[in-house]
Design an enzyme around this catalytic site. Structure first.
Site, PDB file in Angstrom:
ATOM      1  N   SER A   1       0.834  -1.207   0.000  1.00 14.34           N
ATOM      2  CA  SER A   1       0.000   0.000   0.000  1.00 14.34           C
ATOM      3  C   SER A   1       0.865   1.253   0.000  1.00 14.34           C
ATOM      4  CB  SER A   1      -0.925   0.007   1.224  1.00 14.34           C
ATOM      5  OG  SER A   1      -0.175  -0.123   2.416  1.00 14.34           O
TER       6      SER A   1
ATOM      7  N   SER B   1     -12.439  24.442 -29.811  1.00 15.65           N
ATOM      8  CA  SER B   1     -12.631  23.201 -30.550  1.00 15.65           C
ATOM      9  C   SER B   1     -11.560  23.109 -31.623  1.00 15.65           C
ATOM     10  CB  SER B   1     -14.022  23.196 -31.180  1.00 15.65           C
ATOM     11  OG  SER B   1     -14.036  22.365 -32.328  1.00 15.65           O
TER      12      SER B   1
ATOM     13  N   LYS C   1      -8.131   3.685   1.646  1.00 12.59           N
ATOM     14  CA  LYS C   1      -7.479   4.978   1.429  1.00 12.59           C
ATOM     15  C   LYS C   1      -7.625   5.496   0.010  1.00 12.59           C
ATOM     16  CE  LYS C   1      -4.592   3.362   4.917  1.00 12.59           C
ATOM     17  NZ  LYS C   1      -5.115   1.983   4.680  1.00 12.59           N
TER      18      LYS C   1
ATOM     19  N   GLU D   1     -18.063  21.177 -17.271  1.00 11.73           N
ATOM     20  CA  GLU D   1     -18.464  19.824 -17.684  1.00 11.73           C
ATOM     21  C   GLU D   1     -17.656  18.760 -16.951  1.00 11.73           C
ATOM     22  OE1 GLU D   1     -19.055  19.545 -22.169  1.00 11.73           O
ATOM     23  OE2 GLU D   1     -18.147  21.505 -21.911  1.00 11.73           O
TER      24      GLU D   1
ATOM     25  N   LYS E   1     -16.010  28.058 -31.432  1.00 10.93           N
ATOM     26  CA  LYS E   1     -16.389  27.448 -30.172  1.00 10.93           C
ATOM     27  C   LYS E   1     -15.615  27.962 -28.965  1.00 10.93           C
ATOM     28  CE  LYS E   1     -18.445  23.682 -29.865  1.00 10.93           C
ATOM     29  NZ  LYS E   1     -19.777  23.330 -29.387  1.00 10.93           N
TER      30      LYS E   1
ATOM     31  N   ASN F   1      -2.868  -2.286  13.360  1.00 12.78           N
ATOM     32  CA  ASN F   1      -4.321  -2.140  13.206  1.00 12.78           C
ATOM     33  C   ASN F   1      -4.848  -0.865  13.856  1.00 12.78           C
ATOM     34  OD1 ASN F   1      -3.987  -4.563  12.017  1.00 12.78           O
ATOM     35  ND2 ASN F   1      -5.106  -5.784  13.524  1.00 12.78           N
TER      36      ASN F   1
ATOM     37  N   THR G   1     -38.790  26.193 -12.604  1.00 12.77           N
ATOM     38  CA  THR G   1     -39.047  24.866 -12.059  1.00 12.77           C
ATOM     39  C   THR G   1     -39.216  23.980 -13.285  1.00 12.77           C
ATOM     40  OG1 THR G   1     -41.441  25.105 -12.044  1.00 12.77           O
ATOM     41  CG2 THR G   1     -40.299  25.796 -10.043  1.00 12.77           C
ATOM     42  N   HIS G   2     -38.862  22.727 -13.195  1.00 11.90           N
ATOM     43  CA  HIS G   2     -38.929  21.830 -14.367  1.00 11.90           C
ATOM     44  C   HIS G   2     -38.124  22.381 -15.543  1.00 11.90           C
ATOM     45  CE1 HIS G   2     -42.400  20.023 -12.233  1.00 11.90           C
ATOM     46  NE2 HIS G   2     -42.695  21.288 -11.978  1.00 11.90           N
TER      47      HIS G   2
HETATM   48  N1  ARG Z   1      -1.264  -1.270   5.284  1.00 13.70           N
HETATM   49  C1  ARG Z   1      -2.244  -1.760   6.193  1.00 13.70           C
HETATM   50  C2  ARG Z   1      -3.572  -1.042   5.998  1.00 13.70           C
HETATM   51  O1  ARG Z   1      -3.562  -0.024   5.393  1.00 13.70           O
HETATM   52  C3  ARG Z   1      -1.771  -1.557   7.582  1.00 13.70           C
HETATM   53  C4  ARG Z   1      -2.354  -2.485   8.589  1.00 13.70           C
HETATM   54  C5  ARG Z   1      -1.858  -3.847   8.377  1.00 13.70           C
HETATM   55  N2  ARG Z   1      -2.228  -4.716   9.443  1.00 13.70           N
HETATM   56  C6  ARG Z   1      -2.133  -5.991   9.330  1.00 13.70           C
HETATM   57  N3  ARG Z   1      -2.516  -6.687  10.330  1.00 13.70           N
HETATM   58  N4  ARG Z   1      -1.670  -6.571   8.244  1.00 13.70           N
HETATM   59  O2  ARG Z   1      -4.635  -1.497   6.385  1.00 13.70           O
END
Ligand code: ARG
Length: 463
Positions: free
Chosen positions: A24, A278, A326, A291, A284, A111, A156-157
């Site tokens: 990641s 364009s 993420k 958009e 244009k 975690n 409206t509409h």
């Molecule tokens: N890169 C992991 C995440 O974003 C970090 C946590 C990983 N924990 C684990 N027990 N493998 O979730």
């Protein structure tokens, strides 16, 4: 033998394909500042509680600051084989400060660590969205101030309905965006809560002080349940929802601007710096920014559903699926920021054409309600007045003129209650001027709106 920080029980190293699939670092390096802030707070707390010596804690904090400088100077050696931002930073820290670096992770798991980092990241970015949204509201308010006297057909509409002031139309967006800021602020209070101390899932045996960490990081509180703390991402879903609603608001204004810029309307001209041409049609001038913003709104909604779908049905507690949380947020964050600041600039550079707007008032019988209200004033029940006005509209439509172009005799054919003063009642400016009910388009109401928004904007910088 595996060389991973978690490699003790492994005989074989991870395949390269697995490494590439599960990493990641390519996206969570964006969280480095939050990771380091969280680790510093954790180290300081370990020192205070006597889990580490104060001296050890100080060396860790100092090392973390060096890591941060390396990242910001672009010399940090990011490694895919170290998976994520947490292990990259911890590994480098240990290289820099030696053995003590290995003590940083005491009483902590990735975690709760990742959840802390992500909560701080989402919260920091929500604050940025709030700032940018307020800046955009300022531009809406300023453009509304400048255009209090300008009238245009309210629809409206997508059909002409009643005349409104341009200020009132623009302020409709200012109020939507104000609610967006309030929504983000409310959400942020749930986001900025510390999960640190939940450890892997069950809490820890060390004598930690989660509240101290939370306080150092300017958080509103700490977790109530360690399993919940590491398992849930509702805070990010909520933030993605806030971004989605805000983008939805922007997309509606984009849609209106695109119509308004069409010469058939001719209400606005975009500044050249916000338009594109364009490759084939020399005349244009296209509203591409508006958009694309309308299009990007779809992506932002998609990101919300991306995370909602990841979260659906996963059992407690942490599952690696959560690592996917993420990407949608990072994408939404970039899109929301760019959209808010570009919209502010685009609105700032927009030229309004009041003459075109006024001319548009003449078609579409925007004063038909005025005629009905006039008759009500003369004692006719509203339902009947509505009917009389409708018949007058049909007659004017057939002749290809406006209601105000019919003669008094022609109008009186629909109701003997109609007298000379009807023509004043049919004036568009009066139609607007009469609507001073709170929240209406009348000038006193609009002045009140401007005042309240001005006070809100001038008030405490947080929403
Ligand atoms: N890169 C992991 C995440 O974003 C970090 C946590 C990983 N924990 C684990 N027990 N493998 O979730």
């Amino acid at each position: 033998m595996s060389d991973k920080p978690w490699g003790g029980r492994f005989k074989e190293s991870t395949s390269l394909a697995v490494e590439a699939y599960t990493e990641s670092i390519s996206f969570d390096s964006a969280l480095y500042a939050q990771d380091i802030a969280g680790s510093k707070a954790h180290a300081r707390m370990l020192g205070e509680r006597g889990v580490l010596s104060r001296e050890e804690a100080a060396r860790l904090i100092d090392g973390l600051e060096r890591v941060k400088r390396e990242i910001e100077e672009g010399v940090f050696p990011w490694k895919q084989e170290l998976e994520d931002v947490h292990m990259n930073i911890e590994t480098r820290l240990t290289e820099l400060v030696g053995e003590v670096g290995k003590k940083l992770h005491t009483g902590r798991s990735r975690n709760d660590q990742v959840c802390l980092d992500f909560r701080l990241f989402v919260s920091d970015n929500l604050r940025e969205w709030m700032k940018l949204t307020r800046q955009l509201i300022r531009v809406f308010v300023r453009r509304a101030e400048e255009n209090r006297e300008v009238l245009l057909p309210g629809c409206t509409h997508m059909q002409p309905a009643q005349p409104v002031s341009l200020a009132h139309h623009l302020l409709a967006y200012a109020w939507m965006l104000k609610r967006d800021v309030e929504r983000m602020a409310d959400c942020e209070r749930r986001v900025r809560v510390s999960p640190l101390g939940a450890a892997a899932l069950a809490g820890t045996t060390y004598d930690l002080d989660p509240a101290m960490v939370a306080e150092e990081l300017g958080m509103y509180g700490t977790f109530d349940n360690s399993m919940d703390a590491v398992a849930d991402r509702d805070f990010a879903e909520e933030a993605l929802f806030c971004g989605s609603v805000c983008m939805g608001h922007l997309s509606r204004f984009c849609e209106e601007l695109i119509w308004w810029a069409n010469p058939m309307f001719g209400y606005v001209t975009f500044s050249d710096r916000h338009s594109t041409g364009s490759s084939i049609m020399p005349q244009k001038k296209n509203p591409d920014v508006a958009e694309i913003m309308r299009g990007k709104t779809g992506r932002v909604y998609g990101n919300l559903f991306n995370l909602m779908t990841i979260m659906k049905g996963i059992p407690l507690t942490y599952n690696r699926d959560l690592q996917e949380d993420k990407l949608p947020f990072i994408d939404t964050d970039r899109t929301v920021r760019h959209s808010l600041s570009l919209m502010a600039d685009m609105l700032d550079g927009l030229t309004f054409h009041p003459g075109r707007m006024r001319r548009a008032l003449a078609s579409g019988f925007l004063n038909a309600t005025e005629l009905a209200d006039y008759l009500v004033g003369k004692g006719l029940p509203f339902r009947e007045a509505h009917h009389v006005s409708g018949r007058a509209v049909a007659c004017a439509e057939e002749k290809g003129v406006g209601l105000e172009d019919l003669s008094l005799e022609e109008l009186r054919a629909f109701s003997p209650l109609i007298e000379k003063d009807v023509f004043a009642a049919l004036e568009y400016d009066r139609a607007v001027a009469r609507r001073n009910v709170p929240g209406g388009t009348g000038p006193r109401s609009v002045a009140g709106q401007l005042k309240r928004l001005g006070e809100w904007l001038g008030g405490a910088e947080q929403a």
